[in-house]
Design a protein around this motif. Structure first.
Motif, mmCIF file in Angstrom:
data_model
loop_
_atom_site.group_PDB
_atom_site.id
_atom_site.type_symbol
_atom_site.label_atom_id
_atom_site.label_comp_id
_atom_site.label_asym_id
_atom_site.label_seq_id
_atom_site.Cartn_x
_atom_site.Cartn_y
_atom_site.Cartn_z
ATOM 1 N N UNK A 1 0.835 -1.206 0.000
ATOM 2 C CA UNK A 1 0.000 0.000 0.000
ATOM 3 C C UNK A 1 0.865 1.250 0.000
ATOM 4 N N UNK A 2 0.555 2.207 -0.850
ATOM 5 C CA UNK A 2 1.363 3.403 -1.002
ATOM 6 C C UNK A 2 0.689 4.612 -0.371
ATOM 7 N N UNK A 3 1.327 5.227 0.618
ATOM 8 C CA UNK A 3 0.739 6.434 1.193
ATOM 9 C C UNK A 3 0.832 7.631 0.257
ATOM 10 N N UNK A 4 1.836 7.619 -0.641
ATOM 11 C CA UNK A 4 2.059 8.724 -1.572
ATOM 12 C C UNK A 4 2.955 8.215 -2.689
ATOM 13 N N UNK A 5 2.903 8.873 -3.816
ATOM 14 C CA UNK A 5 3.799 8.511 -4.916
ATOM 15 C C UNK A 5 5.038 9.390 -4.970
ATOM 16 N N UNK A 6 5.107 10.389 -4.100
ATOM 17 C CA UNK A 6 6.173 11.394 -4.203
ATOM 18 C C UNK A 6 7.572 10.793 -4.110
ATOM 19 N N UNK A 7 7.805 9.914 -3.135
ATOM 20 C CA UNK A 7 9.135 9.333 -2.920
ATOM 21 C C UNK A 7 9.128 7.822 -3.125
ATOM 22 N N UNK A 8 8.183 7.321 -3.908
ATOM 23 C CA UNK A 8 8.014 5.873 -4.042
ATOM 24 C C UNK A 8 9.179 5.189 -4.756
ATOM 25 N N UNK A 9 10.078 5.961 -5.358
ATOM 26 C CA UNK A 9 11.251 5.388 -6.013
ATOM 27 C C UNK A 9 12.414 5.171 -5.058
ATOM 28 N N UNK A 10 12.246 5.518 -3.794
ATOM 29 C CA UNK A 10 13.357 5.487 -2.845
ATOM 30 C C UNK A 10 13.224 4.340 -1.850
ATOM 31 N N UNK A 11 14.375 3.748 -1.527
ATOM 32 C CA UNK A 11 14.429 2.715 -0.490
ATOM 33 C C UNK A 11 15.283 3.249 0.661
ATOM 34 N N UNK A 12 14.731 3.142 1.874
ATOM 35 C CA UNK A 12 15.379 3.681 3.073
ATOM 36 C C UNK A 12 15.587 2.549 4.074
ATOM 37 N N UNK B 1 5.623 10.110 2.678
ATOM 38 C CA UNK B 1 5.629 10.567 1.287
ATOM 39 C C UNK B 1 5.982 9.440 0.319
ATOM 40 N N UNK B 2 5.872 8.188 0.784
ATOM 41 C CA UNK B 2 5.884 7.053 -0.119
ATOM 42 C C UNK B 2 7.165 6.281 -0.233
ATOM 43 N N UNK B 3 8.247 6.695 0.428
ATOM 44 C CA UNK B 3 9.484 5.918 0.370
ATOM 45 C C UNK B 3 9.272 4.545 1.007
ATOM 46 N N UNK B 4 9.975 3.547 0.479
ATOM 47 C CA UNK B 4 9.938 2.201 1.060
ATOM 48 C C UNK B 4 10.907 2.194 2.236
ATOM 49 N N UNK B 5 10.385 2.459 3.421
ATOM 50 C CA UNK B 5 11.217 2.532 4.617
ATOM 51 C C UNK B 5 11.211 1.169 5.307
ATOM 52 N N UNK B 6 12.388 0.581 5.408
ATOM 53 C CA UNK B 6 12.538 -0.724 6.039
ATOM 54 C C UNK B 6 13.111 -0.514 7.431
ATOM 55 N N UNK B 7 12.279 -0.736 8.435
ATOM 56 C CA UNK B 7 12.698 -0.577 9.832
ATOM 57 C C UNK B 7 13.465 -1.829 10.245
ATOM 58 N N UNK B 8 14.766 -1.666 10.472
ATOM 59 C CA UNK B 8 15.627 -2.797 10.830
ATOM 60 C C UNK B 8 15.743 -2.856 12.344
ATOM 61 N N UNK B 9 15.315 -3.983 12.914
ATOM 62 C CA UNK B 9 15.265 -4.138 14.358
ATOM 63 C C UNK B 9 16.031 -5.377 14.784
ATOM 64 N N UNK C 1 0.472 10.552 3.060
ATOM 65 C CA UNK C 1 -0.668 9.769 3.512
ATOM 66 C C UNK C 1 -0.235 8.750 4.545
ATOM 67 N N UNK C 2 -1.196 8.101 5.154
ATOM 68 C CA UNK C 2 -0.925 7.008 6.090
ATOM 69 C C UNK C 2 -1.678 5.791 5.575
ATOM 70 N N UNK C 3 -0.911 4.825 5.086
ATOM 71 C CA UNK C 3 -1.521 3.653 4.452
ATOM 72 C C UNK C 3 -1.537 2.435 5.360
ATOM 73 N N UNK C 4 -0.527 2.302 6.232
ATOM 74 C CA UNK C 4 -0.426 1.120 7.085
ATOM 75 C C UNK C 4 -0.001 1.525 8.487
ATOM 76 N N UNK C 5 -0.498 0.825 9.521
ATOM 77 C CA UNK C 5 -0.043 1.085 10.885
ATOM 78 C C UNK C 5 1.329 0.462 11.106
ATOM 79 N N UNK C 6 1.842 0.571 12.315
ATOM 80 C CA UNK C 6 3.136 -0.028 12.616
ATOM 81 C C UNK C 6 3.099 -1.527 12.341
ATOM 82 N N UNK C 7 4.171 -2.017 11.730
ATOM 83 C CA UNK C 7 4.266 -3.453 11.441
ATOM 84 C C UNK C 7 4.711 -4.196 12.694
#
Length: 397
Positions: free
Chosen positions: A4-15, A34-42, A362-368
């Motif tokens: 699910x994409x909250x925004x298309x603005x930064x959808x080309x970025x992986x964080x 703003x749509x970046x694919x943010x991978x929370x590493x824990x 946007x907010x598309x998904x809650x905390x994983x």
């Protein structure tokens, strides 16, 4: 599976998000919303000695800070875990971390190490006091930065001692400044093709947020005092008590002063010799405050706000948080965004305060859940099912 994409603005970025607590997660939240694919590493359970320092996973703070992110568990303290991380770096755009400055180099994930794997990588580092200097290895916390950055000495009523702000100013500001630096680095990368190291600190951010109060000292050599609820340079501008509470008034120039006097039915004050100009009003602030407090205590807040609004004088109510979100303008601005969480049900999270006309946040998904996307992320990075199974067996993920 389509994410699910909250925004298309930064959808080309992986964080790759290595952050925790507040400053770093605030930075990554901007990118995620703003749509970046943010991978929370824990860290996997039991690996991090400070596990749980950020609060309970389903609590209000974690919900608000870590929406729109995917979660990967990874033990970076092992060679195999570090190798997995470096594999992810190969195709990432941004790494964000808020370790103490010496930690990332000891772990082997400093900027030069990341750059050797991916010259386009942008590393954003947030520390307590800076990446170098005598305090570089100190642990940083918001209230400590508020004190060292000058905010607490100018907050509160005169003579009552230092007072912390009611929010994490240094943490939040450092996260926002880091996000700004990342976006600048991304824009420059379009021209150079190279990434760079972006870093800020709670101390730097707090000093910058003091802004004109800091410049009073650096430019004029004056140490600004506490002013309580009064503006440090203008009056009447601050809190006034009413019959049923308090309101804020903000009288800027001479035109507004005259309008203010009309609104309170005291046009004689506009021509009073003690109040004829802004400098005179400021010099006689105690006398003016005494007069105004007596006037404003005669009516309820709503009446005064209507009268001030009718004359175009800036003023506003002083809300509790429940009143904030009940206000019709706040509701119109949609600052509370509804989302459904499997454990909490329907909740509302705080929106990004900047609006883009074509690609809004946007907010598309809650905390994983911790590690919810581990298999998915590893498959995307080229690991087959057997390799993923071995990483799990070895407790790397």
């Amino acid at each position: 599976m389509t994410r699910p994409q909250p925004s298309s603005a930064l959808s080309n970025l992986k964080v790759l998000d290595l952050t925790r607590v507040r400053a770093g997660p605030t930075c990554c939240r901007v990118l995620a919303d703003f749509g970046a694919d943010v991978i929370k590493i824990e860290a996997p359970p039991g690996v991090d000695p400070n596990e749980g320092m950020s609060g309970t996973r389903h609590g209000f703070d974690m919900q608000n800070l870590h929406r729109n992110k995917r979660s990967l568990t990874l033990n970076l303290k092992t060679p195999d875990g570090l190798a997995v991380f470096m594999k992810l770096v190969e195709t990432a755009d941004i790494v964000v971390e808020n370790f103490r400055p010496d930690v990332k180099d000891r772990m082997g994930i400093g900027y030069e190490a990341l750059k050797a794997v991916n010259p386009r990588i942008i590393l954003a580092s947030i520390s307590g006091f800076g990446q170098d200097g005598p305090y570089r290895t100190r642990a940083g916390f918001d209230q400590v930065a508020q004190g060292m950055g000058g905010l607490m000495a100018i907050t509160g009523h005169p003579g009552e001692g230092p007072m912390r702000a009611g929010i994490a100013v240094a943490d939040s500001a450092a996260g926002l400044y880091a996000a700004t630096g990342i976006l600048v680095a991304l824009a420059e990368r379009e021209r150079s093709g190279e990434g760079q190291w972006v870093h800020t600190s709670l101390l730097q951010a707090q000093i910058a947020m003091c802004d004109f109060q800091a410049a009073v000292y650096t430019v004029d050599g004056k140490v600004p005092p506490q002013n309580g609820n009064d503006h440090p340079n203008a009056t009447p501008m601050g809190v006034v008590p009413t019959k049923d509470g308090h309101i804020n008034v903000a009288v800027g120039g001479e035109g507004q002063w005259k309008a203010f006097c009309r609104a309170i039915a005291r046009t004689d004050l506009a021509s009073h010799p003690d109040f004829l100009s802004a400098p005179k009003r400021f010099a006689n602030r105690p006398k003016l405050r005494e007069i105004l407090e007596a006037i404003f205590r005669t009516e309820v807040s709503a009446v005064w706000l209507d009268r001030l609004e009718a004359e175009g004088v800036p003023a506003g109510p002083i809300y509790r948080m429940d009143e904030v979100f009940a206000d019709p303008q706040v509701q119109h601005l949609e600052m509370a965004v509804p989302i459904n969480h499997h454990a909490r049900g329907d909740i509302r999270l705080i929106a990004q305060p900047v609006v883009l006309s074509r690609t809004p946040a946007g907010i598309a998904t809650p905390i994983a859940e911790a590690g919810e996307h581990t298999d998915e992320i590893l498959r995307e990075a080229g690991f087959d099912q057997a390799a993923i199974a071995k990483l799990k067996t070895d407790k790397i993920v």
